[in-house]
Design a protein around this motif. Sequence first.
Motif, PDB file in Angstrom:
ATOM      1  N   TYR A  70       4.872  16.909   2.974  1.00  0.00           N
ATOM      2  CA  TYR A  70       3.824  15.891   3.049  1.00  0.00           C
ATOM      3  C   TYR A  70       4.461  14.517   3.195  1.00  0.00           C
TER       4      TYR A  70
ATOM      5  N   HIS B 167       3.386  10.461   3.851  1.00  0.00           N
ATOM      6  CA  HIS B 167       2.254   9.534   3.897  1.00  0.00           C
ATOM      7  C   HIS B 167       2.764   8.108   3.737  1.00  0.00           C
TER       8      HIS B 167
ATOM      9  N   ALA C  90      -3.530   4.132   6.775  1.00  0.00           N
ATOM     10  CA  ALA C  90      -2.476   5.122   6.969  1.00  0.00           C
ATOM     11  C   ALA C  90      -1.773   4.911   8.305  1.00  0.00           C
TER      12      ALA C  90
ATOM     13  N   GLU D 180       0.262   6.936  10.993  1.00  0.00           N
ATOM     14  CA  GLU D 180       0.491   8.325  11.372  1.00  0.00           C
ATOM     15  C   GLU D 180       1.844   8.455  12.066  1.00  0.00           C
TER      16      GLU D 180
ATOM     17  N   SER E 267       3.573  11.790  11.585  1.00  0.00           N
ATOM     18  CA  SER E 267       3.926  13.173  11.285  1.00  0.00           C
ATOM     19  C   SER E 267       4.577  13.847  12.486  1.00  0.00           C
TER      20      SER E 267
END
Length: 304
Positions: A229, A231, A238, A240, A242
Amino acid sequence: MEAIRNTGNQLVAALDKNDSVGVLDRYFPQTDFFVEFERFDRHLDKLKRAGTPVEMISICSPNYLHDAHIRFGLRYGADVICEKPLVLNPWNVDALAEQEAEKGQKVYNILQLRLHPSILALREKINSAASEQPADIELTYITSRGHWYYASWKGETAKSGGIATNIGIHFFDMLIWLFGAVQHNVVHVHTHDRAAGFLELERARVRWFLSINPETLPEIVREKGQRTYRHLAIDGDAVEFSDGFTDLHTKSYEAILAGKGFGIDAARPAIQVVHDIRHQETVGLKGDYHPLAALPLGRHPFRL
């Protein structure tokens, strides 16, 4: 190995004390392979004497060996590419800088988050903003590890540098690169399986949490069967990032070969941060701490 192949280069020789390296067949089956340093050293010396010296040495060994292996590469006369962390202690950085200058070679550190498209876009946005208010940041990185971790060198702080160094140094480097130098550093929790703290940077206030314990994963992540995870939130929004990790090593090698790699001075600030985190006393749940810092502490699987 993939980055070496993708940039059109050859892996001439490889050293690994473990001989389970069949992965070489996927990339460079003709690589001369050694499990003993002395024979590897002799082979590279023979190549140099034959007029075909190795031009660059890539170091992917355990953290505590990076310093010695970088020094070997410089003495040999090659440029050096080293995985994170470059070294474990700030004074090792100074000594390597001296050797680099003496030998006339270059040392590069893989700081691949600086090349992530989302992070590059974020940096451009930050640098163009006129706000004088520091950003409020929350960083969470959980990458689950099994019991094997504690039996390996990664579980020994003297060899890995601990949680903050082993899994966090790229993120600290990224934050310093984005928001400026560290002004204040507080550690709230620091155990075998997690660390949490607060960093005040020139243009940001950062609450951070790092963990290798799967029990610290958010419930929604565990329900999906995921074990990692990431973050990052800036002022509640947030970021992003990933995706986009698969080719960052290739981009790193391309930049190095073009003379645009990240050298010793670039690596220095994050090494100082994780060294300070490793040696600071924890203050407990006081002040501005990450919410996950309050989770129950996990039991060390190798301690009764």
